[in-house]
Design a protein around this motif. Sequence first.
Motif, PDB file in Angstrom:
ATOM      1  N   GLU A   1      -4.960  14.763  -3.848  1.00 32.19           N
ATOM      2  CA  GLU A   1      -4.491  14.646  -2.460  1.00 32.19           C
ATOM      3  C   GLU A   1      -5.563  14.041  -1.556  1.00 32.19           C
ATOM      4  OE1 GLU A   1      -5.402  19.374  -1.559  1.00 32.19           O
ATOM      5  OE2 GLU A   1      -3.351  18.643  -1.679  1.00 32.19           O
ATOM      6  N   PHE A   2      -6.838  14.171  -1.929  1.00 26.97           N
ATOM      7  CA  PHE A   2      -7.906  13.531  -1.153  1.00 26.97           C
ATOM      8  C   PHE A   2      -7.680  12.022  -1.106  1.00 26.97           C
ATOM      9  CE2 PHE A   2     -11.970  11.233  -1.100  1.00 26.97           C
ATOM     10  CZ  PHE A   2     -12.492  11.663   0.106  1.00 26.97           C
ATOM     11  N   TYR A   3      -7.401  11.442  -2.265  1.00 25.85           N
ATOM     12  CA  TYR A   3      -7.172   9.997  -2.330  1.00 25.85           C
ATOM     13  C   TYR A   3      -5.855   9.619  -1.667  1.00 25.85           C
ATOM     14  CZ  TYR A   3     -11.007  10.140  -5.679  1.00 25.85           C
ATOM     15  OH  TYR A   3     -12.231  10.332  -6.272  1.00 25.85           O
ATOM     16  N   GLY A   4      -4.813  10.424  -1.887  1.00 26.44           N
ATOM     17  CA  GLY A   4      -3.514  10.131  -1.287  1.00 26.44           C
ATOM     18  C   GLY A   4      -3.569  10.150   0.233  1.00 26.44           C
ATOM     19  N   LEU A   5      -4.223  11.183   0.777  1.00 24.71           N
ATOM     20  CA  LEU A   5      -4.336  11.288   2.243  1.00 24.71           C
ATOM     21  C   LEU A   5      -5.205  10.173   2.815  1.00 24.71           C
ATOM     22  CD1 LEU A   5      -4.724  15.163   2.558  1.00 24.71           C
ATOM     23  CD2 LEU A   5      -2.815  13.795   3.446  1.00 24.71           C
ATOM     24  N   ALA A   6      -6.263   9.798   2.074  1.00 21.21           N
ATOM     25  CA  ALA A   6      -7.122   8.698   2.534  1.00 21.21           C
ATOM     26  C   ALA A   6      -6.333   7.392   2.597  1.00 21.21           C
ATOM     27  CB  ALA A   6      -8.325   8.549   1.603  1.00 21.21           C
ATOM     28  N   LEU A   7      -5.475   7.166   1.594  1.00 20.83           N
ATOM     29  CA  LEU A   7      -4.676   5.938   1.577  1.00 20.83           C
ATOM     30  C   LEU A   7      -3.588   5.962   2.664  1.00 20.83           C
ATOM     31  CD1 LEU A   7      -4.308   5.311  -2.269  1.00 20.83           C
ATOM     32  CD2 LEU A   7      -5.781   4.100  -0.649  1.00 20.83           C
ATOM     33  N   PHE A   8      -2.985   7.130   2.896  1.00 24.25           N
ATOM     34  CA  PHE A   8      -1.986   7.215   3.966  1.00 24.25           C
ATOM     35  C   PHE A   8      -2.638   7.032   5.346  1.00 24.25           C
ATOM     36  CE2 PHE A   8       1.059   9.474   1.021  1.00 24.25           C
ATOM     37  CZ  PHE A   8       2.056   8.506   1.126  1.00 24.25           C
TER      38      PHE A   8
ATOM     39  N   ASN B   1     -10.615  10.592 -12.383  1.00 28.46           N
ATOM     40  CA  ASN B   1     -11.196   9.271 -12.166  1.00 28.46           C
ATOM     41  C   ASN B   1     -10.128   8.180 -12.188  1.00 28.46           C
ATOM     42  OD1 ASN B   1     -13.797  10.001 -11.735  1.00 28.46           O
ATOM     43  ND2 ASN B   1     -14.530   9.562 -13.803  1.00 28.46           N
ATOM     44  N   ILE B   2      -9.033   8.441 -12.895  1.00 26.37           N
ATOM     45  CA  ILE B   2      -7.933   7.467 -12.939  1.00 26.37           C
ATOM     46  C   ILE B   2      -7.342   7.303 -11.542  1.00 26.37           C
ATOM     47  CG2 ILE B   2      -5.620   7.029 -13.857  1.00 26.37           C
ATOM     48  CD1 ILE B   2      -6.487   8.453 -16.413  1.00 26.37           C
ATOM     49  N   THR B   3      -7.163   8.413 -10.841  1.00 27.09           N
ATOM     50  CA  THR B   3      -6.655   8.359  -9.465  1.00 27.09           C
ATOM     51  C   THR B   3      -7.616   7.580  -8.574  1.00 27.09           C
ATOM     52  OG1 THR B   3      -5.685  10.539  -9.826  1.00 27.09           O
ATOM     53  CG2 THR B   3      -5.761   9.759  -7.564  1.00 27.09           C
ATOM     54  N   TYR B   4      -8.896   7.817  -8.779  1.00 25.33           N
ATOM     55  CA  TYR B   4      -9.942   7.129  -8.020  1.00 25.33           C
ATOM     56  C   TYR B   4      -9.869   5.616  -8.251  1.00 25.33           C
ATOM     57  CZ  TYR B   4     -14.765   5.335  -7.502  1.00 25.33           C
ATOM     58  OH  TYR B   4     -15.879   4.590  -7.198  1.00 25.33           O
ATOM     59  N   MET B   5      -9.771   5.206  -9.500  1.00 25.29           N
ATOM     60  CA  MET B   5      -9.726   3.780  -9.820  1.00 25.29           C
ATOM     61  C   MET B   5      -8.444   3.130  -9.280  1.00 25.29           C
ATOM     62  SD  MET B   5     -12.550   3.042 -11.168  1.00 25.29           S
ATOM     63  CE  MET B   5     -12.094   1.343 -11.528  1.00 25.29           C
TER      64      MET B   5
ATOM     65  N   LEU C   1       0.827  -1.211   0.000  1.00 23.70           N
ATOM     66  CA  LEU C   1       0.000   0.000   0.000  1.00 23.70           C
ATOM     67  C   LEU C   1       0.860   1.259   0.000  1.00 23.70           C
ATOM     68  CD1 LEU C   1      -2.910   0.987   0.001  1.00 23.70           C
ATOM     69  CD2 LEU C   1      -2.839   1.066   2.484  1.00 23.70           C
ATOM     70  N   LEU C   2       1.990   1.233   0.705  1.00 24.43           N
ATOM     71  CA  LEU C   2       2.893   2.378   0.708  1.00 24.43           C
ATOM     72  C   LEU C   2       3.438   2.654  -0.693  1.00 24.43           C
ATOM     73  CD1 LEU C   2       4.588   4.546   2.124  1.00 24.43           C
ATOM     74  CD2 LEU C   2       6.285   2.773   2.639  1.00 24.43           C
ATOM     75  N   ILE C   3       3.905   1.618  -1.375  1.00 23.33           N
ATOM     76  CA  ILE C   3       4.436   1.784  -2.733  1.00 23.33           C
ATOM     77  C   ILE C   3       3.331   2.238  -3.680  1.00 23.33           C
ATOM     78  CG2 ILE C   3       5.449   0.554  -4.700  1.00 23.33           C
ATOM     79  CD1 ILE C   3       6.886  -1.254  -2.649  1.00 23.33           C
ATOM     80  N   ALA C   4       2.151   1.611  -3.573  1.00 26.56           N
ATOM     81  CA  ALA C   4       1.036   1.954  -4.460  1.00 26.56           C
ATOM     82  C   ALA C   4       0.587   3.399  -4.251  1.00 26.56           C
ATOM     83  CB  ALA C   4      -0.132   1.005  -4.211  1.00 26.56           C
ATOM     84  N   THR C   5       0.493   3.829  -3.003  1.00 23.84           N
ATOM     85  CA  THR C   5       0.068   5.205  -2.712  1.00 23.84           C
ATOM     86  C   THR C   5       1.077   6.212  -3.242  1.00 23.84           C
ATOM     87  OG1 THR C   5      -1.046   4.434  -0.697  1.00 23.84           O
ATOM     88  CG2 THR C   5      -0.640   6.797  -0.892  1.00 23.84           C
ATOM     89  N   SER C   6       2.358   5.938  -3.058  1.00 24.10           N
ATOM     90  CA  SER C   6       3.396   6.833  -3.574  1.00 24.10           C
ATOM     91  C   SER C   6       3.324   6.921  -5.096  1.00 24.10           C
ATOM     92  CB  SER C   6       4.783   6.334  -3.145  1.00 24.10           C
ATOM     93  OG  SER C   6       4.866   6.255  -1.738  1.00 24.10           O
ATOM     94  N   ALA C   7       3.101   5.778  -5.757  1.00 22.15           N
ATOM     95  CA  ALA C   7       2.982   5.766  -7.217  1.00 22.15           C
ATOM     96  C   ALA C   7       1.750   6.532  -7.674  1.00 22.15           C
ATOM     97  CB  ALA C   7       2.924   4.320  -7.714  1.00 22.15           C
ATOM     98  N   ILE C   8       0.631   6.365  -6.945  1.00 21.67           N
ATOM     99  CA  ILE C   8      -0.613   7.072  -7.307  1.00 21.67           C
ATOM    100  C   ILE C   8      -0.426   8.586  -7.198  1.00 21.67           C
ATOM    101  CG2 ILE C   8      -2.986   7.520  -6.521  1.00 21.67           C
ATOM    102  CD1 ILE C   8      -3.095   4.505  -5.774  1.00 21.67           C
ATOM    103  N   LEU C   9       0.265   9.039  -6.156  1.00 20.25           N
ATOM    104  CA  LEU C   9       0.519  10.474  -6.004  1.00 20.25           C
ATOM    105  C   LEU C   9       1.371  11.014  -7.153  1.00 20.25           C
ATOM    106  CD1 LEU C   9       1.208  10.788  -2.171  1.00 20.25           C
ATOM    107  CD2 LEU C   9      -0.743  11.707  -3.416  1.00 20.25           C
ATOM    108  N   LEU C  10       2.360  10.247  -7.586  1.00 22.41           N
ATOM    109  CA  LEU C  10       3.204  10.680  -8.710  1.00 22.41           C
ATOM    110  C   LEU C  10       2.412  10.724 -10.007  1.00 22.41           C
ATOM    111  CD1 LEU C  10       6.558   8.784  -7.996  1.00 22.41           C
ATOM    112  CD2 LEU C  10       6.200  11.265  -8.009  1.00 22.41           C
TER     113      LEU C  10
END
Length: 496
Positions: free
Chosen positions: A112-119, A37-41, A17-26
């Motif tokens: 950042e909404f999705y990134g913060l939710a995942l963190f 929507n891509i970030t959401y998916m 999850l840490l690697i995935a979240t970092s990749a999603i933020l990038l």
Amino acid sequence: MNPNDTNLAPIYAEIFLLIATSAILLIDVYLPAAKRNITYMLSLLALAGAAVITYGDFAAGTTTYAFNNMVVSDPMGNLLKLFTYLSVGVTLVYARQYTTDRGMLGGALGGEFYGLALFATLGQMVMIAANSFLSIYLGLELMSLSLYALVALRRDNTNATEASMKYFVLGALASGFLLYGMSMLYGATGTLDLTTMSAKIAAGTINNTILVFGLVFVVAGLAFKLGAVPFHMWVPDVYQGSPTAVTLLLGGAPKLATFAIVVRLLVEGLIPLAFDWQQMLLILAVMSLVIGNLTAIAQTNLKRMLAYSTIAQMGFVLLGMMAGVVGTDQSNGTAAYSSAMYYSITYVLTTLATFGLIMVLARAGHEAEELVDFKGLGKRSGWYALLMTVLLFSLAGVPPMMGFMAKLTVLQSVLKTGHLWLTVFAVMASLVGAFYYLRVVKVMWFDEPSDTAPIRVAGDKNVVLAVNGLMVVVLGVVPGPLLDACMHAMSKTLAS
């Protein structure tokens, strides 16, 4: 070298999850707002991937330690993690349109909404897997800092900013309580490892006064995170002031993580002091049931009413936790703690759909969070009114909804301790609480609509809402599978 120092298997899900979240933020940095929507998916896929890894651990049913026993992978933790992923994933589905309408996903950093939710989810996973004061505090702060930022995400909204400041200040105070209590216990026992601490306290060679002094601060910090009286003052203001999507992120999965650290600290680490902390939990539970239910009656804002409802619901969780040990007899422990675990899970599942419906009725420029907004909902949409009725009945403990079975299992555990008066008191408090739930049902079905705007909902949200509502009914009629899973997970965890 101790093999527990190098074994990464227990934290594969956290690493993923840490690697995935970092990749999603990038990835999100290079996405235009129209393609958010891509970030959401990707966020949903990250949660699904972590769930697959955790389910493998849960199916194995083993207990494994890592990092010099600072982290543990056991059945209780893995089951709570699975429901944490479910809770956050469902929240993201409910929140997608809501956050889009309010501009929370706009601009270069809209993801950042999705990134913060995942963190925040990652912090909850660390809390659930913690077996040391250090890892508990690390997970707690990772979750808390992410949630502070999420509450203030609508920078142009004064209510959200005020709620964030209150949450930050009071959250820092609670973290200080918890940290001070941990430092006292560390000073007395000379260890941060919960298992070692339990053995040292049980030996009876440590000054009991210092232990109890530290215990008081630890219980105070835990009570704040649960929102129990008298550490509840932040709950209604933060629930009401936060964007509803963030309110659900606050009121859902974090309750599971907090329950986990309550079990880790009090049951696994401080069980020799059970007589002391059970008395504290008893007082917190009684006050939470009284103040939570009575104050909710006076509320006309639905989010604020549900906040006080949460305070009362946490009273039931605390009742389950204080029923595990009778004198020196711990035979009721598995049943009591699993009933509290079952109650926490059913509460979160019901809360998801409740706030999901509030977001369904909201639209751009209008928050559907006042009681008047639900007037005549039965005439506007019989389906949503029926779904909300089912959810409110579950929160009130009306059979055959799963909220009834949750209350029943907790009360059975309390009754086994010989506290008949406490069982009767909890039932009477629930009857008082039923009033404000039934008031909303009356408004929906018997009042004339004050809002005639059409209700437009995306198909995926409708499907998830329907499944969520169906779970509330099915798990009430057929509670066996989830109850058995909680009992099995707790018994194996306590045995290890």
